[in-house]
Design an enzyme around this catalytic site. Structure first.
Site, PDB file in Angstrom:
ATOM      1  N   SER A 180      78.876  58.721  60.897  1.00 40.44           N
ATOM      2  CA  SER A 180      77.575  58.612  61.432  1.00 40.44           C
ATOM      3  C   SER A 180      77.577  58.148  62.976  1.00 40.44           C
ATOM      4  CB  SER A 180      76.550  57.483  60.564  1.00 40.44           C
ATOM      5  OG  SER A 180      77.356  56.382  60.895  1.00 40.44           O
ATOM      6  N   HIS A 208      75.468  62.859  56.754  1.00 41.08           N
ATOM      7  CA  HIS A 208      75.436  63.655  57.864  1.00 41.08           C
ATOM      8  C   HIS A 208      75.896  65.126  57.762  1.00 41.08           C
ATOM      9  CE1 HIS A 208      73.525  60.143  60.140  1.00 41.08           C
ATOM     10  NE2 HIS A 208      74.661  59.777  59.477  1.00 41.08           N
ATOM     11  N   LYS A 239      67.723  62.511  56.795  1.00 39.36           N
ATOM     12  CA  LYS A 239      68.308  63.070  57.840  1.00 39.36           C
ATOM     13  C   LYS A 239      67.944  64.592  58.051  1.00 39.36           C
ATOM     14  CE  LYS A 239      70.403  59.049  58.256  1.00 39.36           C
ATOM     15  NZ  LYS A 239      71.721  58.057  57.532  1.00 39.36           N
TER      16      LYS A 239
HETATM   17  C1  PLP Z   1      71.439  56.919  57.353  1.00 39.59           C
HETATM   18  C2  PLP Z   1      72.717  56.889  56.380  1.00 39.59           C
HETATM   19  C3  PLP Z   1      72.560  56.156  55.176  1.00 39.59           C
HETATM   20  C4  PLP Z   1      71.344  55.364  54.675  1.00 39.59           C
HETATM   21  O1  PLP Z   1      70.371  56.186  54.432  1.00 39.59           O
HETATM   22  P1  PLP Z   1      68.698  55.692  54.389  1.00 39.59           P
HETATM   23  O2  PLP Z   1      68.321  56.925  53.579  1.00 39.59           O
HETATM   24  O3  PLP Z   1      68.363  56.053  55.786  1.00 39.59           O
HETATM   25  O4  PLP Z   1      68.846  54.553  54.091  1.00 39.59           O
HETATM   26  C5  PLP Z   1      73.786  56.157  54.287  1.00 39.59           C
HETATM   27  N1  PLP Z   1      74.751  56.396  54.699  1.00 39.59           N
HETATM   28  C6  PLP Z   1      75.072  57.123  56.076  1.00 39.59           C
HETATM   29  C7  PLP Z   1      76.387  57.471  56.454  1.00 39.59           C
HETATM   30  C8  PLP Z   1      73.972  57.157  57.064  1.00 39.59           C
HETATM   31  O5  PLP Z   1      74.094  57.522  58.174  1.00 39.59           O
END
Ligand code: PLP
Length: 396
Positions: A180, A208, A239
């Protein structure tokens, strides 16, 4: 003992203080912050689906039909038709037997890890795995071994150690597919080979990568042809899918275990049905020819930004995702660069410890399918003006 105010002063003195910024406009590439219009290069809405009409229409329809809240946890009486439809759609898209939704990706990590491993088991996790995966590992009470980022040799020596010292235990390997904060990718083919050799379980967080990588946008595991070998494919709806919530895709028995064991699933209100409906529309969009087009546009933009960054720093590494970090190093320097860019009309917050290691502060630049070439050029021009010297860049 420090008072809370003293504790905050101490955080501030290390340039690590954070605060919330109010944005008065919808999520998008032009946002308005404290009365200032800014070009946004910081969101994870990689395909622009957060403002896609098909998603809003689906949410509105479900809102009319099912109301706002789900009313209960999934096992009590909160499992409504939109939840089932979404999980079927997602499992079909990801080519797994089943899928399960959580209120967030964070909750999915906590629930999945804690369901599968406990006190006498072993977790082997990449050093740069997301905070929720680290928290999940700690909460599970399993023995945790960390391997340096993407280091296959260390991963294997931990697997050997686990086989010798915990022969009767479950061993769970945890990694992200696209990381991330660095935007680089894990060597999934090799990790799958090791998982098979040592008969370990593997959880891959594709937060991602879904919507961005793979011939159909299913993620890095699809791109590398190893999806069917991964026990738990985790992701977020927040995302590229543009909604909110988290999920695990897995075999039917694995999902059945999560339904029975995952505390963050069992003891939590079901996702609002309108969000489940919007998420179904998001997956359908990604799987459609329009989704393919959107993904192509995104990759065009990624390559364009990469080219622009290389004009400032010829050693800038090849982009593996829509995350193109500009490593600054020092926390204060990163804050200053973010502030200068803000003055020039760009929103790219500095990412600092504890989100990234101390001394590796950066601007986490993200690009999406709705950015125009002109917007990307404007960012590179401003960055080039503010950073005329070649900067140190991330390894690999
Ligand atoms: C954003 C993210 C999460 C968490 O997801 P949410 O739905 O925002 O709680 C988990 N793992 C990674 C790698 C992330 O970037």
């Amino acid at each position: 003992m420090l008072t809370v105010a003293e504790q905050l002063a101490e955080i501030r003195s290390r340039s690590l203080h954070r605060s919330l910024r109010e944005i008065a406009t919808p999520q998008g590439n032009e946002i308005e912050l404290v009365g200032k219009r800014l070009l946004n290069f910081s969101s994870n809405d990689y395909l622009g689906l957060a403002s896609e009409p098909a998603l809003a229409d689906a949410a509105r329809e479900a809102l009319d039909q099912y109301g706002v809240g789900a009313g209960a946890s999934r096992l009590v009486c909160g499992t409504l038709t939109p939840h089932i439809q979404f999980e079927k759609t997602l499992a079909a898209f990801k080519r797994t037997e089943a899928a399960l939704t959580f209120s967030s990706g964070h909750a999915a990590a906590l629930g999945a890890v804690q369901s599968l491993v406990g006190k006498h088991d072993v977790i082997i996790i990449d050093k740069l795995a997301h905070a929720c995966l680290i928290d999940a590992s700690r909460l599970s009470q399993a023995v945790v071994r960390v391997f340096p980022h993407n280091h296959l040799g260390k991963l294997e020596s931990h697997l050997e150690w686990a086989r010798e010292n915990h022969p009767e235990s479950r061993v769970l390997i945890i990694t992200e597919s696209i990381f991330s904060m660095d935007g680089d990718h894990a060597p999934l083919v090799e990790i799958v080979a090791l998982k098979q050799k040592y008969q370990a379980y593997l959880l891959v967080d594709e937060a991602h990568a879904v919507g961005i990588l793979g011939a159909h946008g299913r993620g890095l595991a699809e791109k590398l042809g190893v999806a069917s070998k991964i026990d738990l494919q985790m992701g977020t709806l927040g995302k590229a899918l543009g909604v909110s919530g988290g999920y695990i895709c897995a075999s039917r028995v694995m999902i059945e275990l999560l339904v029975n064991r995952a505390r963050s699933f069992i003891f939590s209100t079901a996702v609002p049905p309108m969000l489940a409906a919007a998420a179904t529309a998001a997956v359908n969009f990604v799987a459609s020819p329009e989704g393919d087009e959107r993904r192509k546009t995104l990759w065009h933009n990624i390559r364009h930004l990469e080219k622009g960054l290389r004009q400032i720093n010829p050693n800038y590494p090849a982009a593996a995702s829509a995350i193109l970090p500009w490593i600054v190093g020092d926390e204060e320097d990163a804050l200053l660069l973010a502030r200068s860019l803000f003055e020039e009309g760009f929103h790219i917050p500095a990412i600092r410890y504890p989100t990234v290691a101390k001394g590796s502060a950066r601007l986490r630049i993200t690009v999406n399918a709705r950015h125009t070439t002109a917007q990307i050029d404007a960012l590179c021009k401003a960055l080039g003006r503010l950073c005329p010297m070649p900067m140190e860049v991330a390894e690999d």
